[in-house]
Enzyme design. Structure first.
Site, PDB file in Angstrom:
ATOM      1  CD  GLU A  48     -11.938  -0.759  -3.529  1.00  0.00           C
ATOM      2  OE1 GLU A  48     -11.978  -1.876  -3.884  1.00  0.00           O
ATOM      3  OE2 GLU A  48     -10.846   0.022  -3.464  1.00  0.00           O
ATOM      4  CD  GLN A 101      -7.564  -6.759   2.640  1.00  0.00           C
ATOM      5  OE1 GLN A 101      -8.463  -5.960   2.657  1.00  0.00           O
ATOM      6  NE2 GLN A 101      -6.966  -7.107   1.690  1.00  0.00           N
ATOM      7  CD  GLU A 157      -6.728  -3.567  -8.243  1.00  0.00           C
ATOM      8  OE1 GLU A 157      -7.263  -2.842  -8.502  1.00  0.00           O
ATOM      9  OE2 GLU A 157      -6.844  -4.413  -7.189  1.00  0.00           O
ATOM     10  CE1 TYR A 174      -5.026  -1.325  -7.619  1.00  0.00           C
ATOM     11  CE2 TYR A 174      -2.750  -1.843  -7.777  1.00  0.00           C
ATOM     12  CZ  TYR A 174      -3.726  -1.864  -6.906  1.00  0.00           C
ATOM     13  OH  TYR A 174      -4.250  -2.690  -6.117  1.00  0.00           O
ATOM     14  CG  PHE A 229      -5.098  -2.461   1.593  1.00  0.00           C
ATOM     15  CD1 PHE A 229      -3.981  -2.334   1.154  1.00  0.00           C
ATOM     16  CD2 PHE A 229      -5.434  -3.714   2.052  1.00  0.00           C
ATOM     17  CE1 PHE A 229      -2.808  -3.163   1.293  1.00  0.00           C
ATOM     18  CE2 PHE A 229      -4.576  -4.781   2.234  1.00  0.00           C
ATOM     19  CZ  PHE A 229      -3.220  -4.292   1.584  1.00  0.00           C
ATOM     20  N   GLY A 230      -6.970   1.595   1.049  1.00  0.00           N
ATOM     21  CA  GLY A 230      -8.143   2.504   0.578  1.00  0.00           C
ATOM     22  C   GLY A 230      -9.385   1.844   0.611  1.00  0.00           C
TER      23      GLY A 230
END
Length: 638
Positions: A332, A177, A354, A417, A303-304
């Protein structure tokens, strides 16, 4: 990357059989190195990233060649990295980013094609940035540098799992990550989004372990796999994972990797992925990365999702069984245009990644699942932002965030975001969808394979919208959105009619006019359940009322991780500790930061702190280092 609810759970954070572009049709630059150099020079003229030691204004890395071996027994990765260099001015020194790397040798290739040892040393450690790797060359024409090294077993960008910590319990697992500044913990490089490089890799792993990366993949033998990424990408998008993985295709150019125990379930849940690619490409231009595959990671993934090109990393917590959380996949995927194709040049410009991605994600969801669902997801994201803004310092509510040298993992919030999305929705409303769609598509094409800053966006916006259609939006309004704190007073909040009846029934139940069993919930979707729970009173909802809800709807045992999170948050805010037994199981089964850290924080501030610490110590080994670091501080664990 999806962290907050509005980004991941519903794709916002709720987040067939379409024919995709064949790999050969991918719009890659004819010469990736040339494309990278052009992009690098664009960003170099505009940006200075405070979170890198790299002297990228003087020299930039254009290509990375890795030859690495995975050692699961010692939880280490080691080998060679050869970096190709583009000098912008004559120099003898290359400064790279590193964190905890053990470098054993460095060689340089001069203009005559001769390799020779180079002198090097590590600079002082910075608590956020790690250590600069400073390499001195005898010549000024060094074209490549070869670094032999070993990453630490505690590298912040890698997680190593024992077989017991995986879905199948059969083999170990490892995944990276890198966002925001963790690539430096396992590769010596220029760890800044201002610099884009192509890369290749040869990875050795034990028998029975499949290795995947954010690149084209070719199996060389039972223990070696080769990868190639021909498009130039920033360091945070280099990604690797290895474990007992199998693949199942959606179509010729997309599919899903997962442990065999959840492969069929994941394939069914995310089977709309090809349709998402098709509608996104129709609206915003060709998908330019060849393949688009998903990798379902173990539950510890913090994370998602993570938008690594060609291979998005996905949390298993969005496998709900009813496709109610697939907006995460749309998010994504949207990064294939906003973020991967056009990249923020520094982390203070994160909103360019984002905000655009959250906007594009919502348009994908509307195209596939209808306007009603898209509006619900907008409204939920807006509600989450409103709840978070009072907890932030005023400066952190600004889109063009002054992050300085703070740890990005601690500084990021839902502001880039959701506020970013709301800014773009404002522009869409003011200029109309037809004009704004053309603007966004042109923006992606104009800056394709470049890293840009907020000033570059503003210049493009001024030319192609504000001045092209004068008198609609002024510079002052743009200033308010990008540089102002909080939300502009002139904005119009998102609204969903689908929540009107939900709010009415909640009020009727709170007023005692309806029992929980009388609520008309048969046709509710997950977004409406979340609205129902999230708007409940905090601090003064009686335990009898909470028990009535749980008896009627069994929230404490729901398989939907987003609904469970909202329910546990409500229960803890009202000190309803009857939920502790199922909450124990919830906290030990998943490690997604957004779904566990707030619950631990709530417990730590209550009389249940000792209980929460005991649960954390039991679950800690299965959490990612990023999750561990924050919770260790919360519970004073050293």
């Amino acid at each position: 990357m999806t962290i907050s609810y509005s980004r991941c759970a519903l794709g916002l954070s709720l987040l067939c059989g379409a024919v995709l572009l064949p790999a050969a049709a991918a719009q890659a630059p004819a010469d990736p190195a040339v494309a990278h150099q052009a992009a690098a020079k664009t960003s170099i003229s505009q940006n200075s990233d405070a979170l890198t030691f790299a002297n990228y204004l003087e020299v930039s890395v254009t290509h990375i060649a890795l030859d690495l071996a995975l050692d699961f027994a010692h939880q280490q990765i080691a080998g060679d990295a050869i970096l190709s260099l583009d000098w912008h001015k004559p120099g003898h020194t290359l400064v790279l980013d590193s964190r905890g790397l053990n470098v054993s040798q460095i060689s340089a290739l001069d203009g005559d094609g001769h390799w020779s040892k180079a002198s090097y040393h590590m600079g002082p450690n910075h608590p956020v940035m790690g250590e600069p790797l400073i390499i001195d060359f005898a010549a000024t024409d060094v074209s490549r540098v070869k670094i032999t090294y070993q990453a630490s077993s505690t590298a912040s960008g890698l997680q190593w799992l024992t077989p017991a910590q995986t879905q199948g319990k059969q083999a170990p697992f490892m995944f990276s990550q890198n966002q925001a500044i963790h690539a430096r913990s396992w590769i010596p490089l220029q760890d800044t989004p201002a610099v884009r490089s192509t890369y290749e890799a040869k990875i050795s792993a034990p028998e029975g372990i499949n290795v995947v990366m954010s690149a084209d993949r070719r199996k060389l033998s039972s223990t070696q796999t080769q990868f190639s990424m021909p498009q130039a990408i920033p360091a945070y998008l280099i990604a690797i994972a290895a474990g007992h993985l199998q693949f199942k295709a959606f179509d010729a150019t997309s599919g899903v990797w997962a442990e065999p125990e959840i492969l069929a379930q994941a394939h069914e849940e995310f089977e709309d992925t090809p349709a998402m690619i098709k509608v996104a490409a129709k609206r915003y231009g060709d998908y330019r990365w060849g393949r688009y595959d998903l990798l379902i990671l173990p539950p510890s993934f913090p994370f998602g999702g993570m938008e690594n090109p060609r291979l998005s990393f996905i949390t298993p917590t969005v496998i709900a069984g009813d496709k109610s959380l697939v907006s995460l996949i749309a998010h994504e995927l949207a990064h294939s245009w906003s973020g991967n194709l056009v990249t923020n040049a520094s982390w203070r410009d994160l909103w360019l990644n984002e905000g655009f991605t959250t906007y594009v994600e919502n348009r994908i969801m509307e195209d596939l699942y209808g306007r009603k669902r898209a509006l619900m997801e907008q409204a939920i994201g807006y509600g989450e932002l409103l709840a978070e803004l009072p907890q932030l310092d005023d400066g952190d509510s600004v889109l063009h965030l002054d992050i300085g040298r703070r740890d990005p993992d601690d500084a990021f919030s839902s502001v880039p975001y959701v506020k970013g999305q709301l800014f773009l929705l404002f522009l869409e409303h003011k200029f109309g969808r037809e004009r704004f769609d053309a603007f966004v598509k042109g923006y992606f094409n104009h800056f394709a394979f470049q890293s840009i800053d907020t000033a570059s966006f503003r210049a493009y916006l001024k030319t192609h919208l504000l001045e092209a259609y004068p008198g609609i939006v002024g510079d002052a309004q743009v200033d308010d959105w990008i540089e102002g704190q909080g939300l502009p007073a002139f904005m119009t909040p998102p609204h969903s009619e689908a929540f009107t009846s939900v709010d009415e029934q909640r009020r009727a139940w709170l007023d005692g006019k309806l029992d929980a069993g009388q609520l008309q919930t048969r046709d509710w979707v997950v977004h409406q359940w979340l609205r129902f729970i999230n708007e409940m009173p905090r601090l003064d909802l009686s335990h009898d009322k909470l028990a009535e809800l749980d008896k009627a709807f069994d929230f404490s045992h729901t398989g939907n991780k987003e609904i469970a999170f909202s329910w546990y948050s409500l229960a803890l805010d009202n000190q309803y500790y009857e939920v502790l037994p199922p909450l124990d199981a919830y906290l030990t089964q998943i490690g997604r930061r957004r779904l566990v850290v707030p619950l631990y924080q709530s417990l730590a501030e209550s009389k249940q702190r000792a209980w929460a610490k005991a649960v954390y110590l039991k679950a800690r080994a299965g959490y990612h280092p990023l999750t561990q670091s924050g919770l260790d501080r919360l519970f004073d664990i050293r």
